[in-house]
Design an enzyme around this catalytic site. Structure first.
Site, PDB file in Angstrom:
ATOM      1  NE  ARG A  29       8.925 -11.190 -14.052  1.00  0.00           N
ATOM      2  CZ  ARG A  29       7.715 -10.411 -13.566  1.00  0.00           C
ATOM      3  NH1 ARG A  29       6.385 -11.101 -13.625  1.00  0.00           N
ATOM      4  NH2 ARG A  29       7.919  -9.213 -13.073  1.00  0.00           N
TER       5      ARG A  29
ATOM      6  CG  LEU B  18      -8.148 -10.049  -8.045  1.00  0.00           C
ATOM      7  CD1 LEU B  18      -9.546 -10.809  -7.525  1.00  0.00           C
ATOM      8  CD2 LEU B  18      -7.073 -10.513  -7.229  1.00  0.00           C
TER       9      LEU B  18
ATOM     10  CD  GLU C 113       1.494 -10.945  -9.675  1.00  0.00           C
ATOM     11  OE1 GLU C 113       0.916 -11.532  -8.913  1.00  0.00           O
ATOM     12  OE2 GLU C 113       1.353 -10.939 -10.900  1.00  0.00           O
TER      13      GLU C 113
ATOM     14  CG  LEU D 107      -2.874 -12.605  -7.054  1.00  0.00           C
ATOM     15  CD1 LEU D 107      -3.833 -11.583  -6.397  1.00  0.00           C
ATOM     16  CD2 LEU D 107      -2.227 -11.958  -8.388  1.00  0.00           C
ATOM     17  CG  ASN D 108       1.404 -16.831  -2.144  1.00  0.00           C
ATOM     18  OD1 ASN D 108       1.999 -15.658  -2.049  1.00  0.00           O
ATOM     19  ND2 ASN D 108       1.475 -17.921  -1.264  1.00  0.00           N
TER      20      ASN D 108
HETATM   21  P1  FAD Z   1      -4.367   1.312  -4.804  1.00  0.00           P
HETATM   22  O1  FAD Z   1      -4.954  -0.208  -4.041  1.00  0.00           O
HETATM   23  O2  FAD Z   1      -5.332   2.306  -5.051  1.00  0.00           O
HETATM   24  O3  FAD Z   1      -3.162   1.560  -3.933  1.00  0.00           O
HETATM   25  C1  FAD Z   1      -2.562   3.045  -4.055  1.00  0.00           C
HETATM   26  C2  FAD Z   1      -1.725   3.301  -2.973  1.00  0.00           C
HETATM   27  O4  FAD Z   1      -2.170   3.075  -1.583  1.00  0.00           O
HETATM   28  C3  FAD Z   1      -0.553   1.957  -2.917  1.00  0.00           C
HETATM   29  O5  FAD Z   1       0.686   2.749  -2.702  1.00  0.00           O
HETATM   30  C4  FAD Z   1      -0.901   1.080  -1.865  1.00  0.00           C
HETATM   31  O6  FAD Z   1       0.112   0.535  -1.474  1.00  0.00           O
HETATM   32  C5  FAD Z   1      -1.701   2.231  -0.844  1.00  0.00           C
HETATM   33  N1  FAD Z   1      -2.613   1.315  -0.044  1.00  0.00           N
HETATM   34  C6  FAD Z   1      -3.756   0.684  -0.484  1.00  0.00           C
HETATM   35  N2  FAD Z   1      -4.292  -0.004   0.815  1.00  0.00           N
HETATM   36  C7  FAD Z   1      -3.366   0.442   1.766  1.00  0.00           C
HETATM   37  C8  FAD Z   1      -3.184   0.084   3.026  1.00  0.00           C
HETATM   38  N3  FAD Z   1      -4.310  -0.586   3.658  1.00  0.00           N
HETATM   39  N4  FAD Z   1      -2.301   0.554   3.885  1.00  0.00           N
HETATM   40  C9  FAD Z   1      -1.196   1.193   3.492  1.00  0.00           C
HETATM   41  N5  FAD Z   1      -1.313   1.613   2.049  1.00  0.00           N
HETATM   42  C10 FAD Z   1      -2.216   1.106   1.288  1.00  0.00           C
HETATM   43  N6  FAD Z   1      -4.307  -6.909 -11.680  1.00  0.00           N
HETATM   44  C11 FAD Z   1      -4.832  -7.902 -12.119  1.00  0.00           C
HETATM   45  O7  FAD Z   1      -5.684  -8.383 -11.719  1.00  0.00           O
HETATM   46  N7  FAD Z   1      -4.253  -8.734 -13.305  1.00  0.00           N
HETATM   47  C12 FAD Z   1      -3.277  -8.370 -13.973  1.00  0.00           C
HETATM   48  O8  FAD Z   1      -2.935  -8.912 -14.903  1.00  0.00           O
HETATM   49  C13 FAD Z   1      -2.705  -7.004 -13.685  1.00  0.00           C
HETATM   50  N8  FAD Z   1      -1.602  -6.547 -14.169  1.00  0.00           N
HETATM   51  C14 FAD Z   1      -1.080  -5.581 -13.970  1.00  0.00           C
HETATM   52  C15 FAD Z   1      -0.134  -4.826 -14.941  1.00  0.00           C
HETATM   53  C16 FAD Z   1       0.501  -3.562 -14.411  1.00  0.00           C
HETATM   54  C17 FAD Z   1       1.360  -2.879 -15.493  1.00  0.00           C
HETATM   55  C18 FAD Z   1      -0.067  -2.868 -13.440  1.00  0.00           C
HETATM   56  C19 FAD Z   1       0.376  -1.404 -12.907  1.00  0.00           C
HETATM   57  C20 FAD Z   1      -1.054  -3.441 -12.797  1.00  0.00           C
HETATM   58  C21 FAD Z   1      -1.500  -4.737 -12.994  1.00  0.00           C
HETATM   59  N9  FAD Z   1      -2.755  -5.093 -12.093  1.00  0.00           N
HETATM   60  C22 FAD Z   1      -3.023  -6.177 -12.295  1.00  0.00           C
HETATM   61  C23 FAD Z   1      -3.060  -4.552 -10.845  1.00  0.00           C
HETATM   62  C24 FAD Z   1      -2.384  -4.501  -9.729  1.00  0.00           C
HETATM   63  O9  FAD Z   1      -2.393  -5.650  -8.975  1.00  0.00           O
HETATM   64  C25 FAD Z   1      -2.798  -3.115  -8.792  1.00  0.00           C
HETATM   65  O10 FAD Z   1      -2.482  -2.231  -9.567  1.00  0.00           O
HETATM   66  C26 FAD Z   1      -2.349  -3.004  -7.385  1.00  0.00           C
HETATM   67  O11 FAD Z   1      -2.908  -4.464  -6.867  1.00  0.00           O
HETATM   68  C27 FAD Z   1      -2.548  -2.090  -6.685  1.00  0.00           C
HETATM   69  O12 FAD Z   1      -3.888  -1.314  -6.694  1.00  0.00           O
HETATM   70  P2  FAD Z   1      -4.289  -0.267  -7.374  1.00  0.00           P
HETATM   71  O13 FAD Z   1      -3.359   0.327  -8.478  1.00  0.00           O
HETATM   72  O14 FAD Z   1      -5.641   0.173  -7.573  1.00  0.00           O
HETATM   73  O15 FAD Z   1      -3.718   0.764  -6.330  1.00  0.00           O
END
Ligand code: FAD
Length: 387
Positions: free
Chosen positions: A93, A134, A366, A242-243
């Site tokens: 998916r 992104l 997402e 993303l939406n």
């Molecule tokens: P962080 O932003 O560092 O967050 C870590 C923790 O802190 C989380 O629990 C979060 O909720 C919490 N947190 C952060 N800010 C706050 C706040 N203000 N208040 C409370 N809690 C907070 N990205 C792309 O661009 N393109 C893709 O195709 C894509 N595919 C992906 C595929 C996989 C398998 C995975 C795991 C991720 C993918 N992503 C992709 C990235 C994904 O969108 C990010 O992992 C996600 O946005 C979270 O960012 P981070 O991992 O840096 O975590």
């Protein structure tokens, strides 16, 4: 015993003939082409990208977009297709979501006519793959802080930076890369093989193993002006994409949950302990009943949001509500169903722990659950609590 765990509320009766046909076609495809091999792909860490032309032939790539070889179905049909694909595996998916809702949508919505003509027909047919970049190593939930820069060099642009966790990153023919410019955040189409553009895959994943996840490096990547998406300005561009993808997840996650419940019921009715099937114990039935309840509630929520989307009325916080609830409940269903299988539940012989592990990624990408709580909190109170 009904073998369709979602038949209890006659969910089917809420769908049109065309929606039902699309759902059943995708379900059959998953049964034929995905189920026999998925455990092996997951174990080996292989993304089934060779299925892309077949997915294209079925009209599943960019299926809710119009023109350029896209199917132009309604949003509910797209959601139902996501549900059936994710009943196979969240990795499959994800492949379809990233292709249709992130890569193709970014071009379809924000691209020039030339960009659309160049990429959309091939992406729709599955003859080319796309990705959407992104997230960065230091900026996930807060993409506004991104460091990737696009600088002017004569009439060209030069991109420098790193993108992290990019689905399909190393297998994509074209990447939609978001970068900071003097004019705010803009999107660029970067074809595979452009000098300075490299991808390396994330290893040792315990989740979404049948999906490629990559880090992208942009080291002085020179692009012509025609590579820029002309109609996306600021963070609204990527957030709009993303939406779209989140909407698919609202339905998709429930596919994984349904598959878990199916497997748990089948196991529970044949596994004998204390001289009777474990399905005959009240505690097991309570688990199955609660899982079924949440699955049905999730389906009704997804369908309602789908109908709103088809009416052009769906708001971002409503998608957050759907994603937050349906992914959270799907993980809970998967974990509960795993307990019903006892020790057998921890192997790849059954789909349940694979789904549960996959859903950990779905909970995070997402927009994390916490971020969606903040979106809903802001809609309720009018106060942004992100920082
Ligand atoms: P962080 O932003 O560092 O967050 C870590 C923790 O802190 C989380 O629990 C979060 O909720 C919490 N947190 C952060 N800010 C706050 C706040 N203000 N208040 C409370 N809690 C907070 N990205 C792309 O661009 N393109 C893709 O195709 C894509 N595919 C992906 C595929 C996989 C398998 C995975 C795991 C991720 C993918 N992503 C992709 C990235 C994904 O969108 C990010 O992992 C996600 O946005 C979270 O960012 P981070 O991992 O840096 O975590």
């Amino acid at each position: 015993m009904p073998n369709d765990v979602v038949s209890m509320l006659d969910f089917d009766s809420l769908l049109t003939d065309e929606e039902r046909l699309i759902q059943h076609t995708v379900r059959d495809f998953v049964a034929d082409r995905v189920r026999p091999a998925i455990a092996e792909w997951f174990e080996q860490g292989v993304s089934p990208v060779e299925l892309a032309p077949e997915l294209g032939k079925l009209g599943l790539l960019g299926m809710h977009l119009t023109g350029y070889g896209c199917s132009g179905t309604n949003a509910v049909s797209y959601g139902l297709a996501c549900l059936e694909l994710e009943a196979g595996d969240s990795g499959l998916r994800s492949l379809v979501s990233v292709q249709g809702s992130l890569s193709m949508y970014s071009i379809w919505k924000y691209g020039s006519e030339e960009q659309k003509q160049e990429w959309l027909p091939r992406l729709a047919a599955g003859q080319a793959l796309g990705c959407f970049a992104l997230t960065e190593p230091d900026f996930g939930s807060n993409p506004a802080g991104m460091r990737t820069r696009a600088e002017r060099s004569g009439t060209d642009w030069v991109l420098t930076g790193n993108k992290m966790w990019i689905t399909n990153g190393s297998v994509a023919d074209v990447a939609t890369v978001w970068a900071r410019t003097d004019d705010g955040i803009r999107g660029f189409l970067v074809p595979r093989g452009t000098p300075g553009f490299t991808a390396s895959d994330v290893r040792h994943k315990l989740s979404l193993r049948a999906s490629t996840t990559s880090e992208l490096t942009l080291d002085g990547v020179r692009l012509p002006q025609s590579a820029m998406l002309p109609h996306a300005r600021g963070l609204a561009g990527p957030l709009g994409c993303l939406n779209e993808a989140r909407f698919g997840i609202v339905f998709g996650a429930l596919g994984a949950a349904r598959d878990c419940l199916d497997a748990a019921i089948e196991y529970a009715t044949t596994r004998i302990q204390f001289d009777r099937p474990i399905a005959g114990f009240q505690l097991t039935q309570a688990k199955l009943a609660d899982a079924s309840l949440e699955l049905h509630k999730g389906l009704l929520l997804a369908l309602h949001l789908g109908r709103l989307k088809d009416d052009g009325k769906l708001r971002a916080e409503q998608v957050s509500l759907g994603k937050l609830n349906n992914v959270r409940e799907s993980i809970e269903i998967a974990r509960t169903c795993r307990t019903i299988l006892g020790g057998s539940g921890i192997t790849l012989e059954y789909p349940i722990l694979r789904h549960a592990n996959n859903l950990e990624s779905v909970l995070t990408y997402e927009g994390t659950s916490e971020v969606h709580q903040l979106v809903i909190g802001q809609a309720l109170t009018g106060i942004a609590a992100f920082r």
